[in-house]
Write an enzyme that holds these catalytic residues in place. Structure first.
Site, short mmCIF file in Angstrom:
data_model
loop_
_atom_site.label_atom_id
_atom_site.label_comp_id
_atom_site.label_asym_id
_atom_site.label_seq_id
_atom_site.Cartn_x
_atom_site.Cartn_y
_atom_site.Cartn_z
N CYS A 25 -6.45 -49.52 -61.81
CA CYS A 25 -5.43 -48.49 -61.59
C CYS A 25 -4.18 -49.10 -60.97
O CYS A 25 -4.25 -49.89 -60.04
CB CYS A 25 -5.92 -47.37 -60.69
SG CYS A 25 -7.19 -46.34 -61.39
N ARG A 57 -3.88 -55.64 -64.22
CA ARG A 57 -4.87 -55.17 -63.25
C ARG A 57 -6.09 -54.56 -63.94
O ARG A 57 -7.13 -54.41 -63.32
CB ARG A 57 -4.23 -54.12 -62.32
CG ARG A 57 -3.14 -54.67 -61.45
CD ARG A 57 -2.42 -53.56 -60.72
NE ARG A 57 -3.27 -52.92 -59.75
CZ ARG A 57 -3.39 -53.28 -58.47
NH1 ARG A 57 -2.70 -54.32 -58.04
NH2 ARG A 57 -4.16 -52.64 -57.65
N TRP A 88 -7.90 -46.71 -64.70
CA TRP A 88 -9.16 -47.38 -65.03
C TRP A 88 -10.23 -46.34 -64.71
O TRP A 88 -10.46 -46.02 -63.54
CB TRP A 88 -9.31 -48.63 -64.18
CG TRP A 88 -10.45 -49.52 -64.57
CD1 TRP A 88 -10.45 -50.48 -65.53
CD2 TRP A 88 -11.76 -49.55 -63.98
NE1 TRP A 88 -11.67 -51.11 -65.57
CE2 TRP A 88 -12.50 -50.56 -64.64
CE3 TRP A 88 -12.38 -48.82 -62.96
CZ2 TRP A 88 -13.82 -50.86 -64.32
CZ3 TRP A 88 -13.70 -49.12 -62.64
CH2 TRP A 88 -14.40 -50.13 -63.32
N ASN A 111 -4.60 -43.95 -57.17
CA ASN A 111 -5.45 -45.13 -57.34
C ASN A 111 -6.50 -45.06 -56.23
O ASN A 111 -6.14 -44.93 -55.07
CB ASN A 111 -4.56 -46.38 -57.20
CG ASN A 111 -5.33 -47.67 -57.21
OD1 ASN A 111 -6.53 -47.68 -57.43
ND2 ASN A 111 -4.62 -48.77 -56.97
N GLY A 112 -7.78 -45.08 -56.59
CA GLY A 112 -8.83 -44.98 -55.57
C GLY A 112 -9.86 -43.94 -55.99
O GLY A 112 -9.90 -43.52 -57.15
N GLU A 157 -20.03 -70.32 -62.65
CA GLU A 157 -18.65 -70.01 -63.01
C GLU A 157 -18.43 -70.16 -64.52
O GLU A 157 -17.74 -69.34 -65.14
CB GLU A 157 -17.71 -70.93 -62.22
CG GLU A 157 -16.24 -70.81 -62.53
CD GLU A 157 -15.64 -69.42 -62.27
OE1 GLU A 157 -16.32 -68.55 -61.71
OE2 GLU A 157 -14.49 -69.20 -62.68
N LYS A 161 -17.14 -67.15 -66.88
CA LYS A 161 -15.93 -67.26 -67.71
C LYS A 161 -16.26 -66.89 -69.15
O LYS A 161 -15.54 -66.12 -69.77
CB LYS A 161 -15.36 -68.69 -67.70
CG LYS A 161 -14.57 -69.12 -66.51
CD LYS A 161 -13.25 -68.45 -66.27
CE LYS A 161 -13.39 -67.19 -65.50
NZ LYS A 161 -13.48 -67.25 -64.07
N GLU A 193 -17.15 -63.03 -69.58
CA GLU A 193 -16.13 -62.00 -69.33
C GLU A 193 -15.04 -61.97 -70.38
O GLU A 193 -14.49 -60.91 -70.66
CB GLU A 193 -15.54 -62.10 -67.91
CG GLU A 193 -14.65 -63.26 -67.62
CD GLU A 193 -14.11 -63.24 -66.19
OE1 GLU A 193 -13.89 -62.16 -65.63
OE2 GLU A 193 -13.91 -64.33 -65.63
N HIS A 211 -38.63 -72.13 -64.39
CA HIS A 211 -39.16 -70.95 -63.71
C HIS A 211 -38.80 -69.66 -64.44
O HIS A 211 -38.85 -68.59 -63.85
CB HIS A 211 -38.64 -70.92 -62.27
CG HIS A 211 -39.00 -72.14 -61.49
ND1 HIS A 211 -40.30 -72.43 -61.11
CD2 HIS A 211 -38.25 -73.18 -61.07
CE1 HIS A 211 -40.32 -73.59 -60.47
NE2 HIS A 211 -39.09 -74.07 -60.43
N LYS A 216 -8.36 -56.86 -62.97
CA LYS A 216 -8.03 -58.08 -62.23
C LYS A 216 -8.29 -57.88 -60.74
O LYS A 216 -8.81 -58.74 -60.06
CB LYS A 216 -6.56 -58.43 -62.46
CG LYS A 216 -6.08 -59.66 -61.72
CD LYS A 216 -6.73 -60.89 -62.28
CE LYS A 216 -6.26 -62.17 -61.59
NZ LYS A 216 -7.17 -63.29 -61.93
#
Ligand code: AGP
Length: 607
Positions: free
Chosen positions: A2, A27, A73, A99-100, A480, A484, A487, A503, A602
C-alpha cells in the site's frame, strides 16, 4: 505494500498524484486510485490493476489543485474496483486513502450500518471515511482526530473534504507517512520516492501525529491537538538513483551496482592501517563494545539471511556468542533480554512491521537495539538506539540484492572491529581487512561472467523444483539463493544445509530436480563434495558454484559456475552474486515481472 500520496498546491493535482503512485509501484500493489478536488466537488477514479490502467481512465481534463491517491495491496476484500481506494463517505464529500489494517473495523462497521451509513466496499478502510463523516462539524482536522481515537490497528492515512479546498489531513500510526515541502505546494506520501522529483525538504511524521497541509504551509499536532514542532530534513538520494539508468529492470541495475554499493558500505569504516573497523553510528564507546557478551540479530527475509551470516562471523571470528532470529518469531516469544547482550535489527526498508514491532518489544524490555538500515529516516533507523546505514542507495526491485551484500559488509566490518578488540592480532586483522577491501573487485569479476550464468539459467529454467545447498557461512547463502529464485521466477526452491539433505530433502532428488551446491574452497569443501556425490548417485542434476580451477568439483557436477578463490569469510559474496543472476535470468526466461513479482510487496508494513 500500500502506498499513499497527497498533494496540494498550484499545479494540476492529477498528474502529480499519478506520478507519485508510479514511484510507489515498487512497494507492491494490486489496485490504484486517485481523488481530485475542484470547486467544492471531489472526483474519484480507481480500479483494480496497474497504474498504467488507472492512467488510461483518468480523464485528461480532470481539473483540481489538491487530491489524494493510493496503491492497494489487498488484505480485507478481493482485488476489485470497488475495494480500491480512495473510499468516500455517504455524502461523497469526504475521501480517504489508508495504508495499514483497522483491527476493530467489524464492530465499527456494524455500528455505522445501524446508523444508516452505506458501505460500498468490503475493506476495513472504508469505516474511516464514515467515522469521520459521523463526527464532522466543519473542521476536517478535528473530525479526523476524533475518528482516529476510535480506531485500533495501524494506519497511514490521507483525507480530504470537498468543503475545505486545498486541505489534506494526514496521520500515522504504524504505517509510514512523510511530508514534502515545496514552493507553494505540499506533498504527503508513504515514502520519499513519490516526491523526490519535486522537493528534497521533508518531515517524517511519527506515530500518533496528525499533519494538516495547505499550499501555504503545514501544521503537526497529536490526537489531543497539542502542536508539535518538527525538524525539516534533507533527502540525500538523487532522483537519478531511482531511475533504471539504461538497465532493463531495477533488479538488473541493483545487481550490477553491487561493487559500488559494497564500496559505499565500507567507505570510512574499513581501516587498513589499524586493521580494524569504525562504525561511528553505533553510539557505543570502546568500553561498552568490550562489555558486549553476546549479539542477537533480528530480521526478516533476505535481511535475516544477512543476519545469519553476521552471527556466524561474530562467533567464529570475534568469538562472541551470536544468534540470528526471525523478527516475526521474536516479537511473540516474550524474548529474554540478557545483560551484556547487544541487539541488531536489520532491515533494508526500515519499515518492515515484523522487524519494527520486534525492535519495540526488545526496547520495552530494556535492550540496546542497533539498526542496520538502508532507508535514511525510516522508522527503524529513527527509533533504534543507534546503528549503521548501509548506504546502498534506493533499492526498488522487490527482490533484495545489493542490500544483502551491503548488510553483510557491515557485519564483516563490525566483526573485524569486535575481533580486534578481543582475540585478533594486528597481522590477522590486516589479512582480513585486505580481503574485505578486495570484495568489490571479486564481485565485478563475477558480474563480467553474466552470459555464462544466463546460459545456465536458460538450460535449467524448465525446473519445477530446485534445491540450494551450502554449509557453514554459506548455509544462509543457500537460503538466500532459494528465496531469490522462488520470489521472482515462481519456481519452487528450498535452501538447506548440504548436510541436511540426508534428513529428508534427498527424497525429492531425481533427474527433474536440480541442486545448486555452494562449494567454496573452505574447511567444509570435502564434506560438501560428499553431499554432491549423494545427489549424483540418485540421478540428480548438480550445478556447483565453486572456486576457479576446482577440477574435482567440475568432474562431479553437471555444470559449474567458477568464482574467484577467496578467504572463507568473504565467500558469501562470491557465492551469492551468481545465485542472484541465476534467479534473475530464470525469471526473464519465464517471462516474469521481475521487479514486481506477484503477491509480493517491497516494504511489508503489515504483520
Ligand atoms: C527479499 O528479496 C524479499 N523481498 C524480502 O524477503 C525482504 O528481504 C523482507 O521483506 C525484509 O525486508 P526489509 O529488509 O526491508 O526489512
Amino acid at each position: 505494500m500500500c502506498g499513499i500520496v497527497g498533494y496540494t498546491g498550484v499545479k494540476p493535482a492529477a498528474p502529480i498524484l499519478l506520478e507519485g503512485l508510479r514511484r510507489l509501484e515498487y512497494r507492491g500493489y494490486d489496485s490504484a486510485g486517485v481523488c481530485v478536488g475542484n470547486d467544492g466537488a471531489l472526483s474519484v477514479v480507481k480500479r483494480a490493476g496497474k497504474i498504467k490502467d488507472l492512467r488510461a481512465i483518468v480523464p485528461k481534463d480532470l481539473a483540481g489543485f489538491w487530491g489524494i491517491g493510493h496503491t492497494r495491496w489487498a488484505t480485507h476484500g478481493g482485488v476489485t474496483d470497488l475495494n480500491a481506494h480512495p473510499h468516500a463517505d455517504c455524502s461523497g464529500k469526504i475521501t480517504i486513502a489508508h495504508n495499514g489494517i483497522i483491527e476493530n473495523f467489524a464492530g465499527l462497521k456494524e455500528k455505522l450500518l445501524s446508523e444508516d451509513h452505506l458501505f460500498l466496499s468490503e475493506t476495513d478502510s472504508e469505516v474511516i471515511a464514515h467515522l469521520i463523516e459521523s463526527v464532522y462539524d466543519g473542521d476536517l482536522e478535528r473530525a479526523v482526530k476524533e475518528a482516529l481515537a476510535l480506531l485500533k490497528g495501524t494506519y497511514g492515512i490521507v483525507v480530504m473534504h470537498a468543503d475545505e479546498p486545498g486541505k489534506v489531513v494526514g496521520a500515522r500510526n504504524g504505517s509510514p507517512l512523510v511530508l514534502g515541502i515545496g514552493e507553494g505546494e505540499m506533498f504527503l506520501a508513504s515514502d520519499v520516492t513519490a516526491m523526490m522529483a519535486y522537493t528534497k525538504q521533508v518531515v517524517y511524521i511519527e506515530d500518533g501525529e496528525v499533519v494538516t497541509v495547505q499550499p501555504s504551509g503545514f501544521r503537526t499536532s497529536d490526537l489531543h491537538d497539542n502542536s508539535i514542532t518538527k525538524k525539516v530534513e534533507h533527502i540525500g538520494w538523487e532522483i537519478e538513483e531511482i531511475e533504471k539508468q539504461g538497465f532493463a529492470t531495477y533488479m538488473e541495475k541493483e545487481i550490477f551496482e553491487q561493487p559500488e554499493a559494497i564500496l559505499r558500505a565500507m567507505r570510512g569504516r574499513l581501516d587498513l592501517e589499524q586493521a580494524t573497523g569504525h562504525l561511528g553510528g553505533l553510539n557505543l564507546s570502546s568500553r561498552e563494545l568490550l562489555n558486549v557478551e553476546r549479539v542477537k540479530i533480528v530480521a526478516a527475509g533476505t535481511s535475516f539471511h544477512a543476519g545469519i551470516v553476521g552471527a556466524y562471523l561474530l562467533e567464529s571470528i570475534a568469538r562472541i556468542p551470536a544468534t540470528a532470529e526471525l523478527a516475526s518469531e521474536v516479537r511473540y516469544r516474550n524474548p529474554i533480554v540478557e545483560r551484556g547482550a547487544l541487539h541488531f535489527v536489520v532491515s533494508q526498508s526500515g519499515e518492515t512491521a515484523d522487524t519494527l514491532y520486534a525492535m519495540r518489544e526488545l526496547k520495552r524490555k530494556g535492550a540496546t537495539v542497533l539498526g542496520v538500515c538502508n532507508v535514511v529516516g525510516s522508522t527503524i533507523a529513527r527509533e533504534s538506539d543507534g546503528g549503521v546505514y548501509i548506504h546502498s542507495g534506493p533499492e526498488i526491485a522487490v527482490a533484495s540484492t545489493k542490500a544483502f551484500t551491503s548488510q553483510m559488509t557491515v557485519f564483516h566490518i563490525f566483526t573485524l572491529l569486535m575481533a580486534r578488540m578481543r582475540n585478533m592480532s594486528y597481522e590477522q586483522g590486516a589479512q582480513i581487512a585486505k580481503e574485505l577491501e578486495a570484495i568489490p573487485g571479486y564481485v565485478s569479476q563475477i558480474l563480467a561472467e553474466k552470459e555464462q550464468i544466463r546460459a545456465l539459467a536458460t538450460k535449467y529454467s524448465w525446473a519445477k523444483d530446485v534445491l540450494f545447498l551450502g554449509r557453514g557461512i554459506n548455509y544462509p547463502v543457500a537460503l538466500e539463493g532459494a528465496l531469490k529464485l522462488k520470489e521472482i521466477s515462481y519456481i519452487h526452491a528450498e535452501g538447506y544445509s548440504a548436510a541436511e539433505i540426508k534428513h529428508g530433502p534427498i527424497a525429492r532428488i531425481n533427474e527433474r530436480t536440480p541442486s545448486v551446491f555452494l562449494v567454496p574452497d573452505d574447511r567444509l569443501r570435502d564434506k560438501v563434495i560428499s553431499n554432491m556425490k549423494e545427489v549424483k548417485a540418485r540421478a540428480g542434476k548438480v550445478i556447483a558454484v565453486c572456486s576457479q580451477g576446482d577440477d574435482e568439483v567440475a568432474s562431479i557436477a553437471d555444470d559449474t559456475i567458477q568464482v574467484p578463490r577467496v578467504h572463507e569469510i568473504v565467500s558469501p559474496f562470491v557465492m551469492v552474486v551468481p545465485l542472484q543472476l541465476f534467479a534473475y535470468y530464470c525469471a526473464l526466461e519465464l517471462g516474469r515481472d521481475v521487479d514486481q513479482p506477484r503477491n509480493l510487496a517491497k516494504s511489508v508494513t503489515v504483520e
